[in-house]
Design a protein around this motif. Sequence first.
Motif, PDB file in Angstrom:
ATOM      1  N   ALA A  20       0.832  -1.209   0.000  1.00 15.81           N
ATOM      2  CA  ALA A  20       0.000   0.000   0.000  1.00 15.81           C
ATOM      3  C   ALA A  20       0.861   1.252   0.000  1.00 15.81           C
ATOM      4  O   ALA A  20       2.026   1.235   0.413  1.00 15.81           O
ATOM      5  CB  ALA A  20      -0.919   0.005   1.220  1.00 15.81           C
ATOM      6  N   ARG A  21       0.269   2.329  -0.478  1.00 17.08           N
ATOM      7  CA  ARG A  21       0.807   3.682  -0.330  1.00 17.08           C
ATOM      8  C   ARG A  21      -0.113   4.423   0.621  1.00 17.08           C
ATOM      9  O   ARG A  21      -1.336   4.446   0.417  1.00 17.08           O
ATOM     10  CB  ARG A  21       0.874   4.403  -1.672  1.00 17.08           C
ATOM     11  CG  ARG A  21       1.795   3.752  -2.683  1.00 17.08           C
ATOM     12  CD  ARG A  21       3.223   4.142  -2.438  1.00 17.08           C
ATOM     13  NE  ARG A  21       4.138   3.524  -3.406  1.00 17.08           N
ATOM     14  CZ  ARG A  21       5.388   3.896  -3.585  1.00 17.08           C
ATOM     15  NH1 ARG A  21       5.892   4.903  -2.871  1.00 17.08           N
ATOM     16  NH2 ARG A  21       6.169   3.293  -4.461  1.00 17.08           N
ATOM     17  N   VAL A  22       0.449   5.010   1.649  1.00 20.09           N
ATOM     18  CA  VAL A  22      -0.351   5.571   2.729  1.00 20.09           C
ATOM     19  C   VAL A  22      -0.043   7.056   2.893  1.00 20.09           C
ATOM     20  O   VAL A  22       1.131   7.466   2.884  1.00 20.09           O
ATOM     21  CB  VAL A  22      -0.069   4.839   4.059  1.00 20.09           C
ATOM     22  CG1 VAL A  22      -0.987   5.357   5.164  1.00 20.09           C
ATOM     23  CG2 VAL A  22      -0.223   3.329   3.892  1.00 20.09           C
ATOM     24  N   ASN A  23      -1.080   7.857   3.043  1.00 24.22           N
ATOM     25  CA  ASN A  23      -0.954   9.257   3.421  1.00 24.22           C
ATOM     26  C   ASN A  23      -1.508   9.412   4.839  1.00 24.22           C
ATOM     27  O   ASN A  23      -2.627   8.966   5.125  1.00 24.22           O
ATOM     28  CB  ASN A  23      -1.742  10.161   2.472  1.00 24.22           C
ATOM     29  CG  ASN A  23      -1.243  10.064   1.049  1.00 24.22           C
ATOM     30  OD1 ASN A  23      -0.049   9.918   0.812  1.00 24.22           O
ATOM     31  ND2 ASN A  23      -2.153  10.137   0.096  1.00 24.22           N
ATOM     32  N   ALA A  24      -0.731  10.020   5.725  1.00 26.72           N
ATOM     33  CA  ALA A  24      -1.119  10.166   7.127  1.00 26.72           C
ATOM     34  C   ALA A  24      -1.019  11.633   7.519  1.00 26.72           C
ATOM     35  O   ALA A  24       0.037  12.257   7.344  1.00 26.72           O
ATOM     36  CB  ALA A  24      -0.214   9.317   8.019  1.00 26.72           C
ATOM     37  N   PHE A  25      -2.110  12.182   8.087  1.00 27.80           N
ATOM     38  CA  PHE A  25      -2.153  13.610   8.395  1.00 27.80           C
ATOM     39  C   PHE A  25      -2.878  13.886   9.713  1.00 27.80           C
ATOM     40  O   PHE A  25      -3.786  13.155  10.104  1.00 27.80           O
ATOM     41  CB  PHE A  25      -2.885  14.383   7.295  1.00 27.80           C
ATOM     42  CG  PHE A  25      -2.190  14.381   5.965  1.00 27.80           C
ATOM     43  CD1 PHE A  25      -1.220  15.324   5.680  1.00 27.80           C
ATOM     44  CD2 PHE A  25      -2.506  13.429   5.008  1.00 27.80           C
ATOM     45  CE1 PHE A  25      -0.576  15.329   4.452  1.00 27.80           C
ATOM     46  CE2 PHE A  25      -1.867  13.428   3.784  1.00 27.80           C
ATOM     47  CZ  PHE A  25      -0.894  14.372   3.506  1.00 27.80           C
ATOM     48  N   VAL A  26      -2.463  14.952  10.349  1.00 25.49           N
ATOM     49  CA  VAL A  26      -3.241  15.578  11.427  1.00 25.49           C
ATOM     50  C   VAL A  26      -3.265  17.076  11.129  1.00 25.49           C
ATOM     51  O   VAL A  26      -2.445  17.580  10.356  1.00 25.49           O
ATOM     52  CB  VAL A  26      -2.627  15.328  12.824  1.00 25.49           C
ATOM     53  CG1 VAL A  26      -2.732  13.869  13.215  1.00 25.49           C
ATOM     54  CG2 VAL A  26      -1.187  15.816  12.887  1.00 25.49           C
ATOM     55  N   ASN A  27      -4.200  17.780  11.745  1.00 25.44           N
ATOM     56  CA  ASN A  27      -4.169  19.230  11.601  1.00 25.44           C
ATOM     57  C   ASN A  27      -3.223  19.822  12.661  1.00 25.44           C
ATOM     58  O   ASN A  27      -2.801  19.126  13.595  1.00 25.44           O
ATOM     59  CB  ASN A  27      -5.572  19.829  11.726  1.00 25.44           C
ATOM     60  CG  ASN A  27      -6.139  19.690  13.130  1.00 25.44           C
ATOM     61  OD1 ASN A  27      -5.812  18.754  13.851  1.00 25.44           O
ATOM     62  ND2 ASN A  27      -7.016  20.609  13.512  1.00 25.44           N
ATOM     63  N   LEU A  28      -2.888  21.069  12.504  1.00 29.37           N
ATOM     64  CA  LEU A  28      -2.064  21.779  13.493  1.00 29.37           C
ATOM     65  C   LEU A  28      -2.815  23.047  13.859  1.00 29.37           C
ATOM     66  O   LEU A  28      -2.770  24.050  13.146  1.00 29.37           O
ATOM     67  CB  LEU A  28      -0.686  22.100  12.914  1.00 29.37           C
ATOM     68  CG  LEU A  28       0.307  22.820  13.833  1.00 29.37           C
ATOM     69  CD1 LEU A  28       0.509  22.070  15.146  1.00 29.37           C
ATOM     70  CD2 LEU A  28       1.648  23.013  13.129  1.00 29.37           C
TER      71      LEU A  28
END
Length: 317
Positions: A53-61
Motif C-alpha cells: 500500500a501507499r499511505v498518506n497520514a495527516f493531522v491538523n495543526l
Amino acid sequence: MSPTRENVVRIMPDIANEARPVAAGQLAWVGMGEIEAPVRIASPEGGETVAAARVNAFVNLHRPDVRGIHMSRLYLHIDRHLGAEPLSAASLRRLLRDFLDSHAELSDRAMVELRFDYLVRRKALISDNTGWKAYPVTVAATLDRTGFELELGVRVAYSSTCPCSAALARQLIQEQFRQDFGTDRPLDPDAVLRWLGSEQGIVATPHSQRSHADVKVRLSPHAAELPVIDLVDTIEGALKTPVQTAVKREDEQAFARLNGQNLMFCEDAARRMQAALNADERVTDFWIRASHFESLHPHDAVAVAVKGVEGGYGPRG
C-alpha cells in the motif's frame, strides 16, 4: 579518563518543539505522503491476503505558535497498526485515535488514506478455468470532534458496446441481406444460415471498448468491515460485462453475448451503478464516474452520478 561514546548522553535539539514559526497560523493538514507499507486484508473465504500500500497520514495543526508536528510518530503508528490486524473500520478508527493521542494539544483532526490493489481469483464465464484480477482500491478515514467518517473507492474495468454503433451495424446487415437475397424469391433457410455465419453476411459490427467505473462510497458510521468485494460485485453485477481473466472460446462467446445483451452509453452505465448503490443501506453517499475509452475517436465518453446528499460529493468526487 575521557568519556566513551557509550556513556555520553547526547541531548539532541527538537526544533519542532523549541522553535517558533516565522509566521504564525493554523494548518489544515500536516503529515506524510506516499508511505510504503504492507496492509493485511481479510478475504471473503475467511483468510487473509497482504498487499503493498501507499499511505498518506495527516493531522491538523491548530496551534499557531507551534512550528511543526511529530511526523515520526505518525509513521510508527502506521507501521504498528497496519501490520497488526486486517484492515477494518475499527482498526482505522484506532489508528486515527493514536494519531490524535500522540499529538495532544496540537491536533484535533486526523486522516489516513490508503491505496492498494486487491487481488482476487475470478472464475471464467463458462469454462472451469479461473484467473487473477487486480482491483485498485482506495480507503480514506477521518476522525475529529464530530465523529468518524470512512470512504471506500474501487475501480472496475468493463466492456461497453455502443448502442448507436450497434443500430448502424444492424442497418448495414439488413441492407446486405436485401441485396443478397432480394424480395421476390423464396428464402432457403440453409442458405440464410450459411449467410449469417459468413463475413459477407455480417458486414458490420458495433464498436466496443474497455471502460472504467471509478466508484467512491461513504459508508455508514455503523459499518464494521470494509466491503471491498461486496462493492466490486455490486458494480460488476450492475454493469453485466466486467472484463475477464482466463478465456477459452466458450468464454469469449459468452462474453460476446453479454455485450450484445447489454448495449450501453456511458449514461446507461452510470445510471445502472447509481440504482444499485441507492439500494445499498450501508452506503450513505457515493460518487460514480463511468469512462468509456472510445475506439471510434480519441476522446472519452464520461458520465458522473452522485447520490445527491447535501454537502456530499461534487461532480469531481
